[in-house]
Design a protein around this motif. Structure first.
Motif, mmCIF file in Angstrom:
data_model
loop_
_atom_site.group_PDB
_atom_site.id
_atom_site.type_symbol
_atom_site.label_atom_id
_atom_site.label_comp_id
_atom_site.label_asym_id
_atom_site.label_seq_id
_atom_site.Cartn_x
_atom_site.Cartn_y
_atom_site.Cartn_z
ATOM 1 N N ASN A 96 0.842 -1.193 0.000
ATOM 2 C CA ASN A 96 0.000 0.000 0.000
ATOM 3 C C ASN A 96 0.876 1.242 0.000
ATOM 4 O OD1 ASN A 96 -2.861 -1.163 0.568
ATOM 5 N ND2 ASN A 96 -1.550 -2.128 2.113
ATOM 6 N N ALA A 97 0.416 2.261 -0.672
ATOM 7 C CA ALA A 97 1.107 3.553 -0.684
ATOM 8 C C ALA A 97 0.052 4.646 -0.732
ATOM 9 C CB ALA A 97 2.031 3.662 -1.889
ATOM 10 N N THR A 98 0.226 5.672 0.122
ATOM 11 C CA THR A 98 -0.731 6.782 0.164
ATOM 12 C C THR A 98 0.022 8.098 0.162
ATOM 13 O OG1 THR A 98 -0.801 6.828 2.582
ATOM 14 C CG2 THR A 98 -2.397 5.399 1.461
ATOM 15 N N GLN A 99 -0.636 9.128 -0.314
ATOM 16 C CA GLN A 99 -0.112 10.491 -0.255
ATOM 17 C C GLN A 99 -1.249 11.414 0.165
ATOM 18 O OE1 GLN A 99 2.954 12.120 -2.910
ATOM 19 N NE2 GLN A 99 1.360 13.501 -3.670
ATOM 20 N N ASN A 100 -0.989 12.225 1.225
ATOM 21 C CA ASN A 100 -2.025 13.076 1.786
ATOM 22 C C ASN A 100 -1.533 14.528 1.883
ATOM 23 O OD1 ASN A 100 -3.754 10.808 2.344
ATOM 24 N ND2 ASN A 100 -2.453 10.365 4.122
ATOM 25 N N TRP A 101 -2.481 15.431 1.808
ATOM 26 C CA TRP A 101 -2.225 16.837 2.083
ATOM 27 C C TRP A 101 -3.158 17.284 3.209
ATOM 28 C CZ3 TRP A 101 -1.852 14.912 -2.822
ATOM 29 C CH2 TRP A 101 -0.686 15.209 -3.551
ATOM 30 N N ASN A 102 -2.579 17.825 4.272
ATOM 31 C CA ASN A 102 -3.349 18.332 5.398
ATOM 32 C C ASN A 102 -3.214 19.857 5.438
ATOM 33 O OD1 ASN A 102 -4.027 15.739 6.198
ATOM 34 N ND2 ASN A 102 -2.198 15.545 7.491
ATOM 35 N N TYR A 103 -4.361 20.552 5.530
ATOM 36 C CA TYR A 103 -4.379 22.010 5.531
ATOM 37 C C TYR A 103 -4.845 22.516 6.899
ATOM 38 C CZ TYR A 103 -4.209 21.241 0.503
ATOM 39 O OH TYR A 103 -3.867 20.825 -0.742
ATOM 40 N N GLY A 104 -4.288 23.662 7.340
ATOM 41 C CA GLY A 104 -4.680 24.231 8.619
ATOM 42 C C GLY A 104 -4.076 23.454 9.778
ATOM 43 N N THR A 105 -4.719 23.552 10.928
ATOM 44 C CA THR A 105 -4.225 22.861 12.114
ATOM 45 C C THR A 105 -4.530 21.379 12.009
ATOM 46 O OG1 THR A 105 -4.604 24.831 13.461
ATOM 47 C CG2 THR A 105 -4.336 22.727 14.622
ATOM 48 N N ASN A 122 3.538 10.907 3.074
ATOM 49 C CA ASN A 122 3.498 9.648 2.322
ATOM 50 C C ASN A 122 3.631 8.499 3.302
ATOM 51 O OD1 ASN A 122 5.035 11.721 0.346
ATOM 52 N ND2 ASN A 122 3.769 10.314 -0.839
ATOM 53 N N ASN A 123 2.849 7.439 3.063
ATOM 54 C CA ASN A 123 2.935 6.237 3.876
ATOM 55 C C ASN A 123 3.088 5.034 2.957
ATOM 56 O OD1 ASN A 123 2.234 7.016 6.850
ATOM 57 N ND2 ASN A 123 0.746 8.121 5.586
ATOM 58 N N PHE A 124 4.000 4.157 3.310
ATOM 59 C CA PHE A 124 4.279 2.948 2.534
ATOM 60 C C PHE A 124 4.235 1.754 3.481
ATOM 61 C CE2 PHE A 124 6.705 6.522 0.874
ATOM 62 C CZ PHE A 124 6.206 6.610 -0.425
ATOM 63 N N SER A 125 3.595 0.656 3.009
ATOM 64 C CA SER A 125 3.537 -0.538 3.856
ATOM 65 C C SER A 125 3.394 -1.782 2.988
ATOM 66 C CB SER A 125 2.353 -0.461 4.836
ATOM 67 O OG SER A 125 1.116 -0.453 4.130
ATOM 68 N N VAL A 126 3.908 -2.856 3.492
ATOM 69 C CA VAL A 126 3.747 -4.195 2.902
ATOM 70 C C VAL A 126 3.319 -5.108 4.031
ATOM 71 C CG1 VAL A 126 4.853 -6.122 1.728
ATOM 72 C CG2 VAL A 126 5.503 -3.790 1.146
ATOM 73 N N VAL A 377 12.429 8.042 4.635
ATOM 74 C CA VAL A 377 11.935 6.677 4.390
ATOM 75 C C VAL A 377 12.822 5.658 5.095
ATOM 76 C CG1 VAL A 377 11.590 4.917 2.618
ATOM 77 C CG2 VAL A 377 10.772 7.252 2.233
ATOM 78 N N ARG A 378 14.122 5.895 5.084
ATOM 79 C CA ARG A 378 15.032 4.971 5.745
ATOM 80 C C ARG A 378 14.914 5.061 7.266
ATOM 81 N NH1 ARG A 378 20.505 5.893 2.044
ATOM 82 N NH2 ARG A 378 19.719 4.783 0.173
ATOM 83 N N SER A 379 14.836 6.281 7.784
ATOM 84 C CA SER A 379 14.800 6.449 9.240
ATOM 85 C C SER A 379 13.455 6.046 9.843
ATOM 86 C CB SER A 379 15.130 7.905 9.605
ATOM 87 O OG SER A 379 14.146 8.778 9.043
ATOM 88 N N ASN A 380 12.371 6.118 9.058
ATOM 89 C CA ASN A 380 11.042 5.755 9.572
ATOM 90 C C ASN A 380 10.686 4.290 9.332
ATOM 91 O OD1 ASN A 380 10.551 8.384 10.419
ATOM 92 N ND2 ASN A 380 9.664 8.982 8.429
ATOM 93 N N TYR A 381 11.614 3.517 8.844
ATOM 94 C CA TYR A 381 11.371 2.103 8.524
ATOM 95 C C TYR A 381 11.058 1.315 9.789
ATOM 96 C CZ TYR A 381 12.422 -2.673 6.980
ATOM 97 O OH TYR A 381 12.371 -4.012 6.724
ATOM 98 N N GLY A 382 9.983 0.499 9.748
ATOM 99 C CA GLY A 382 9.600 -0.310 10.898
ATOM 100 C C GLY A 382 9.095 -1.683 10.486
ATOM 101 N N LYS A 383 9.006 -2.603 11.435
ATOM 102 C CA LYS A 383 8.572 -3.979 11.193
ATOM 103 C C LYS A 383 7.511 -4.355 12.233
ATOM 104 C CE LYS A 383 13.269 -5.169 9.732
ATOM 105 N NZ LYS A 383 14.456 -6.052 9.986
ATOM 106 N N GLN A 384 6.713 -5.368 11.846
ATOM 107 C CA GLN A 384 5.649 -5.795 12.760
ATOM 108 C C GLN A 384 5.360 -7.278 12.559
ATOM 109 O OE1 GLN A 384 1.785 -4.211 11.898
ATOM 110 N NE2 GLN A 384 0.959 -4.655 13.927
ATOM 111 N N LEU A 385 5.199 -8.014 13.636
ATOM 112 C CA LEU A 385 4.744 -9.405 13.646
ATOM 113 C C LEU A 385 3.528 -9.488 14.555
ATOM 114 C CD1 LEU A 385 8.120 -11.376 13.922
ATOM 115 C CD2 LEU A 385 6.758 -10.958 11.869
#
Length: 511
Positions: A96-105, A122-126, A377-385
């Motif tokens: 999955n990949a998403t791109q968002n724009w947030n306006y204001g607070t 941007n958010n990326f996940s497998v 992208v490299r610094s925010n890389y995470g894993k989950q089980l």
């Protein structure tokens, strides 16, 4: 003579379905009915050259039949469902990949800080998930779908059997109609010769003029019967061509086989039980019904699987990017920051600020520098089980209701299978009874024809000598023709019934 039509048989029960054998003996005009619509057909095809044998006609009809093709597509769909159920044993994987724009607070989804600015993220996940245990539902679903697929293959064979029996019925109808045309043409020739002789006898003064009129009337009736019989040939030819899904009956001919008379065959002794035992293991509708009963039992096991816990294992990888995230960078400048000095007051023993005395140090100045995309992208890389265990406790008694409904489905499938076997047994018994009756009726009609032939010859001699009037002579003649028609009718009914019985025993339809 009033035109009549004698039906050859009642409904002919046949293999995977009843085939209508409405063959008619046609001593005179017959009331025609619209041709039976073929059970299928793709785009009509032209009739290949050469006369058709029964075997060839059956092959062409099965190839062009839309019912067969529709059943093949249904079975292909069942096969796709089977493949999907097997694939359900494999783990699922999704990116999955998403791109968002947030306006204001808004809250930065990566830093979780309130920001009063436009933020692009941007958010990326497998992710992947595997079912470890589900009450054996997946495996039972595969087994059920295998049974449904095999039942579908038998449904295709049943459709082919249906069209084969319909073609065999229409084929014999056409052969019978052609034979009736020949018989009626022979009668016309006999009537013409008789009228010619009567004219000579009338000129000689040996017979009355009424005899000539009776003979001419009989000749006209015989000629009408020829036309009616020829119409029947065209009717049955059209019916057979429609079953074969041909463009037109024009140019369509059949090969007239040499068929032995029923009295030349071995006397048929009824043994429907033996034929039924053979047919029960051969007929595809019986196999399909038994397979669907087993499929219904698997459905019960699938429903019972909802009583068990469900254990799944999943894992994932994820990362992201935020346009508001930045890293402080030194500018090279610094700022002096003063700090007050505290000392212990001897009187009170507490620290107090020393008036007029301050300490200070230089604080380096920084400015925020936005983090680059790849770096984030490299610094925010995470894993989950993750293991998930779901234990059913109370769901509105849905599991219990589904089990009860599936058990009822088993009983319904068993009844349908029993009804299929019962119908098969009854069809075989009826075919045996009709075949034996037709064979006996042929023998009786043949003896009657022989006796009436002798009576006709005697009547002809008496008529030619002026000892018998034309009305009585025509009665003797029509009695003979009626007996001949009954004999031909019984012959073809016996042939069809015998072919049906051979079909139940696993032999191909052929003449």
């Amino acid at each position: 003579m009033k035109p009549t039509r004698t039906p050859l048989s009642r409904l002919a029960a046949a293999g995977a379905g009843a085939a209508l054998l409405a063959v008619a003996a046609l001593p005179a005009a017959a009331q025609q009915t619209p041709p039976v619509q073929p059970p299928a057909g793709s785009l009509p095809v032209a009739a290949p050259g050469g006369p058709y044998t029964l075997r060839r006609a059956v092959d062409v009809a099965q190839q062009n039949n839309l019912t067969v093709r529709q059943q093949q597509l249904t079975t292909q769909n069942t096969d796709a469902i089977l493949r999907q159920s097997r694939a359900a044993l494999l783990p699922s994987a999704n990116a999955n990949a998403t791109q968002n724009w947030n306006y204001g607070t808004s809250v930065d989804p990566l830093t979780f800080q309130f920001q009063d600015q436009t933020i692009r993220t941007n958010n990326f996940s497998v992710s992947s998930q595997l079912t470890l245990f589900s009450g054996f539902q997946l495996r039972n679903t595969i087994k059920r779908n295998v049974l449904d697929y095999e039942a579908g293959l038998n449904d295709i064979e049943k459709s082919k059997n249906d069209i084969a029996l319909n073609v065999a019925s229409s084929y014999l109808q056409l052969v019978l109609a052609q034979e009736i045309v020949q018989a009626n043409q022979a009668r016309v020739n006999s009537s013409q010769q008789q009228v010619s002789r009567t004219e000579k006898l009338l000129k000689a003064g040996s017979v009355a003029e009424s005899n000539l009129l009776d003979g001419q009337a009989q000749q006209a009736s015989d000629e009408l019967n020829v036309i009616t019989a020829q119409n029947q040939v065209a009717f049955f030819k059209l019916q057979l061509a429609q079953l074969l899904n041909l463009n037109s009956p024009t140019g369509f001919e059949i090969e007239v086989p040499v068929l032995a008379d029923p009295d030349e065959e071995t006397v048929l002794i009824g043994n429907p039980d033996g034929t039924y035992q053979t047919a029960q293991g051969l007929m595809p509708e019986v196999k399909a019904a038994e397979l669907r009963t087993q499929s219904a039992l698997r459905t019960v096991e699938i429903a019972r699987g909802t009583y068990y816990p469900r254990l799944t294992f999943g894992g994932g990888l994820f990362s992201g990017y935020s346009s508001s995230r930045a890293t402080p960078v030194l500018t090279g400048d610094s700022t002096l920051t003063p700090f007050p000095i505290f000392a212990i007051n001897p009187a009170t023993g507490k620290p107090e600020m020393v008036p007029g005395v301050f300490a200070g140090f230089y604080q380096p100045e920084t400015r925020p520098l936005p983090d680059k995309f790849i770096k984030q992208v490299r610094s925010n890389y995470g894993k989950q089980l993750q293991f998930t265990l779901s234990i059913p406790i109370l769901n509105g008694f849905q599991a219990r209701t589904n089990v009860q409904r599936s058990e009822i489905g088993v009983k319904q499938a068993e009844l349908r299978a029993e009804q299929t076997r019962l119908t098969l047994r009854q069809n075989i018994q009826q075919a045996y009874a009709d075949a034996i009756a037709a064979q006996r009726r042929y023998s009786a009609a043949k003896r009657q024809t022989q006796a009436l032939s002798t009576a006709y010859r005697n009547a002809e001699i008496r008529f030619n000598n002026g000892l018998l009037n034309g009305t009585d002579f025509n009665i003797a003649k029509n009695n003979l023709y009626g007996a001949e028609s009954s004999m031909i009718q019984a012959k073809y009914e016996f042939i069809f019934r015998r072919k049906v019985l051979e079909f139940y025993e696993g032999r191909p339809l052929d003449l």
